[in-house]
Design a protein around this motif. Structure first.
Motif, PDB file in Angstrom:
ATOM      1  N   SER A 144       0.842  -1.182   0.000  1.00 38.78           N
ATOM      2  CA  SER A 144       0.000   0.000   0.000  1.00 38.78           C
ATOM      3  C   SER A 144       0.883   1.239   0.000  1.00 38.78           C
ATOM      4  O   SER A 144       2.067   1.183   0.362  1.00 38.78           O
ATOM      5  CB  SER A 144      -0.918   0.024   1.230  1.00 38.78           C
ATOM      6  N   LEU A 145       0.318   2.364  -0.388  1.00 38.88           N
ATOM      7  CA  LEU A 145       1.053   3.621  -0.395  1.00 38.88           C
ATOM      8  C   LEU A 145       1.478   4.014   1.010  1.00 38.88           C
ATOM      9  O   LEU A 145       2.496   4.691   1.202  1.00 38.88           O
ATOM     10  CB  LEU A 145       0.192   4.720  -1.027  1.00 38.88           C
ATOM     11  N   HIS A 146       0.721   3.586   1.987  1.00 37.92           N
ATOM     12  CA  HIS A 146       1.042   3.911   3.376  1.00 37.92           C
ATOM     13  C   HIS A 146       2.428   3.399   3.771  1.00 37.92           C
ATOM     14  O   HIS A 146       3.080   3.971   4.646  1.00 37.92           O
ATOM     15  CB  HIS A 146      -0.020   3.314   4.305  1.00 37.92           C
ATOM     16  N   LEU A 148       5.097   3.600   2.083  1.00 32.62           N
ATOM     17  CA  LEU A 148       6.072   4.614   1.725  1.00 32.62           C
ATOM     18  C   LEU A 148       5.956   5.856   2.603  1.00 32.62           C
ATOM     19  O   LEU A 148       6.916   6.608   2.752  1.00 32.62           O
ATOM     20  CB  LEU A 148       5.907   5.013   0.260  1.00 32.62           C
ATOM     21  N   GLU A 149       4.793   6.058   3.157  1.00 37.06           N
ATOM     22  CA  GLU A 149       4.559   7.261   3.949  1.00 37.06           C
ATOM     23  C   GLU A 149       5.039   7.118   5.391  1.00 37.06           C
ATOM     24  O   GLU A 149       5.217   8.122   6.083  1.00 37.06           O
ATOM     25  CB  GLU A 149       3.064   7.605   3.930  1.00 37.06           C
ATOM     26  N   SER A 150       5.228   5.898   5.841  1.00 38.79           N
ATOM     27  CA  SER A 150       5.670   5.675   7.225  1.00 38.79           C
ATOM     28  C   SER A 150       6.709   4.563   7.223  1.00 38.79           C
ATOM     29  O   SER A 150       6.381   3.387   7.316  1.00 38.79           O
ATOM     30  CB  SER A 150       4.487   5.296   8.123  1.00 38.79           C
ATOM     31  N   GLY A 151       7.949   4.940   7.069  1.00 36.68           N
ATOM     32  CA  GLY A 151       9.023   3.958   6.966  1.00 36.68           C
ATOM     33  C   GLY A 151       9.266   3.205   8.265  1.00 36.68           C
ATOM     34  O   GLY A 151       9.273   3.794   9.345  1.00 36.68           O
ATOM     35  N   THR A 155       9.311  -2.483   6.636  1.00 34.50           N
ATOM     36  CA  THR A 155       9.152  -2.060   5.250  1.00 34.50           C
ATOM     37  C   THR A 155      10.464  -2.181   4.489  1.00 34.50           C
ATOM     38  O   THR A 155      10.486  -2.584   3.320  1.00 34.50           O
ATOM     39  CB  THR A 155       8.651  -0.608   5.189  1.00 34.50           C
ATOM     40  N   MET A 185      15.129   4.327   2.483  1.00 38.61           N
ATOM     41  CA  MET A 185      14.354   4.223   3.714  1.00 38.61           C
ATOM     42  C   MET A 185      15.262   3.862   4.887  1.00 38.61           C
ATOM     43  O   MET A 185      15.084   4.355   6.007  1.00 38.61           O
ATOM     44  CB  MET A 185      13.244   3.184   3.547  1.00 38.61           C
TER      45      MET A 185
END
Length: 560
Positions: A144-146, A148-151, A155, A185
């Motif tokens: 999900s895009l999430h 990438l938004e919260s490393g 992840t 990341m």
């Protein structure tokens, strides 16, 4: 030609940028240098499973069968994680045992779980069998895009597994992008910085950060060289310690770090690999600088970099050169093949001779010797352990075998009509190519990539006028791999005990210059003992501008 994760059988169309260190560039050099040959472009239609068009539920039926999952997890940790310890085995197995992979359908853990199954299946099955699986599709459906938004570290692990897997299934660009995401990341999370030891207990969790970062570093370094793309990391700002050689099979992430052991562990390979990757970055940096300037590396600089490789090899723990557990044969051998591949790159990108002083060897001879040595090592290993070869090991053997073979062929372009090629005994490079081709023939039974590479070598060799028909080797029993593997010990990393066939011994043992380079020694055939003693005690700094082989061999005339 079709794209492949080895960046060898690729074209400029749809493959992304491939630089001068990639196998694809070697092929272009061979193709453009063949005199009297019209370049032929053949486009093949390969039916390729389209992951984009598949609509698969997050947990496809049949993937959850416990016996299948357990077998694939075993394969992942036994056949892959011992090379690149991205996951902590006890932590992962405990988490699977609690059924957490059934929760949170779009999460890094879900991606990591399915990628471990995908890699376990890839490593333990044939390419044909693996094409029918949906493990990667299930992992991708969980992204999900999430993420990438919260490393998170999870992840980073997920992207790293996905990136390396995609490279190995011949999706080079996508894999390159995912490894790049994992690297960025990891930097964002500060994995490149060491914890302050003041008042903080060193735990397995801290050690895991070190193991993960140096795995990323090794991936990024190797991927850049494979594709010929510019390096993206600088060693100077990295201060995190190298991993320790510990046995933590029964430890949790909160446990203190146990004492190091003197036998192979899951982390032995990545420790040596990380040290080699740092040297590789130095070599590749100088290689690209020279290429950008339209020149080659200084011969003296190449010698100094080779000394770093020699020092790395000598510093390896004793279990890299002794009888060891069967599971460690693969990681140890791949590490050796990588080192040889670096030496090939080093001398292929160097000036032919020293600018000021005569030298016994030139860069082309050094490159050829290492390439033939690499071919022999890989072919010998595959012959001795052909019943134990698995897909992951075959992938690496194919890649490094083809790289060495192409380097040999490039080295002899333009020499095909030389008198030495019409002697009764075929030249040394003929023997090496025979050996390489026979090894690929065996590997092709389990690997599509090996079959394609063998076909490529056959097409190239057919364009050398002096190269005999591949099926008419002058001494077939030397070059072909027998059906029954003999009792052969894997050639150790110690140069002094390496087994090289007689036809590769073009020089005497004194010419090979393997030994402690921190102390100069003069061979016993120097008549004056006082002179010998004096030379042994001379400072290295005093002779810093002399070519290394000149220090160990007789003065010879520089070629005109």
């Amino acid at each position: 030609m079709s794209t492949d994760g080895m960046a060898t059988l690729t074209t400029a169309t749809g493959s992304g940028y491939l630089g001068s260190s990639s196998g694809s560039r070697l092929l272009e050099e061979i193709d453009s240098s063949m005199t009297g040959t019209v370049r032929q472009k053949r486009r093949r239609k390969i039916q390729h499973k389209s992951y984009q068009s598949q609509v698969t539920p997050p947990d496809p039926s049949g993937l959850s069968a416990s016996y299948v999952v357990n077998n694939l997890i075993d394969a992942y940790f036994h056949l892959y994680n011992v090379y690149y310890p991205i996951l902590h085995e006890k932590t992962f197995r405990d988490r699977v045992g609690t059924g957490q992979h059934h929760k949170y359908p779009r999460s890094p853990w879900r991606v990591t779980y399915h990628m471990a199954l995908a890699i376990g299946h890839w490593a333990s099955s044939s390419e044909h069998e693996h094409m029918k699986t949906n493990y990667y599709t299930a992992a991708r459906a969980s992204m999900s895009l999430h993420m990438l938004e919260s490393g998170t570290v999870e992840t980073v692990q997920a992207f790293l597994l996905m990136g390396n897997y995609l490279q190995m299934i011949n999706r080079t660009n996508t894999g390159y992008n995912f490894v790049g995401l994992a690297y960025r990341m990891a930097i964002g999370l500060g994995l490149h910085r060491e914890f302050s030891s003041t008042g903080t207990m060193n735990t397995i969790g801290h050690e895991r950060r070190r193991q993960l970062f140096w795995t990323i570093y090794s991936f990024e370094s190797g991927f850049n060289i494979t594709t010929g793309r510019p390096p993206t990391m600088t060693d100077g700002f990295i201060d995190i310690n190298l991993p320790l050689n510990i046995d933590d099979k029964e430890s949790t992430l909160r446990d203190p770090v146990p004492e190091e052991v003197d036998y192979p562990t899951t982390y032995s390979s990545i420790i040596a690999h990380a040290k080699l990757a740092r040297i590789a970055d130095s070599i590749y940096h100088e290689y690209l600088l020279a290429k950008t300037a339209g020149s080659r590396m200084e011969f003296r600089l190449a010698e100094l970099l080779e000394r770093d490789l020699n020092a790395w090899r000598k510093a390896l723990p004793s279990y890299f050169a002794s009888d060891i557990s069967q599971w460690f044969l693969g990681p140890r051998s791949v590490l050796r093949w990588k080192e040889q591949n670096l030496r090939i790159l080093l001398w292929r990108g160097s000036q032919k001779y020293h600018n000021f002083l005569p030298t016994r060897f030139n860069a082309e001879e050094k490159c050829l010797d290492v390439a033939m040595e690499s071919v022999h090592d890989i072919a010998t290993f595959c012959m001795a352990y052909q019943d134990s070869l698995y897909h992951g090991l075959i992938w690496y053997a194919t890649y490094f075998l083809v790289q060495a073979s192409l380097a040999i062929l490039v080295g002899f372009l333009g020499k095909d009509n030389s008198e030495s090629h019409h002697d009764q005994e075929p030249p040394f490079w003929h023997h090496a190519i025979y050996e390489s081709r026979d090894c690929l023939r065996k590997l092709a039974r389990q690997s599509i990539s090996a079959a394609r590479c063998m076909e490529m070598l056959d097409r190239i060799c057919s364009r050398f006028e002096s190269f005999p028909t591949l099926n008419s080797s002058p001494n077939p029993e030397i070059y072909s791999l027998s059906n029954e593997a003999p009792e052969l010990a894997i050639p150790p990393l110690d140069e002094a005990s390496q087994q090289i066939p007689d036809f590769l011994r073009r020089f005497s043992e004194n010419d090979l210059m393997f030994g402690d380079e921190n102390q100069l020694t003069i061979s016993d055939d120097v008549g004056d003992p006082n002179l010998r003693t004096l030379m042994n005690e001379v400072s290295l700094d005093l002779m810093g501008n002399m070519p290394l082989d000149l220090l160990f061999n007789d003065w010879v005339e520089s070629p005109s």
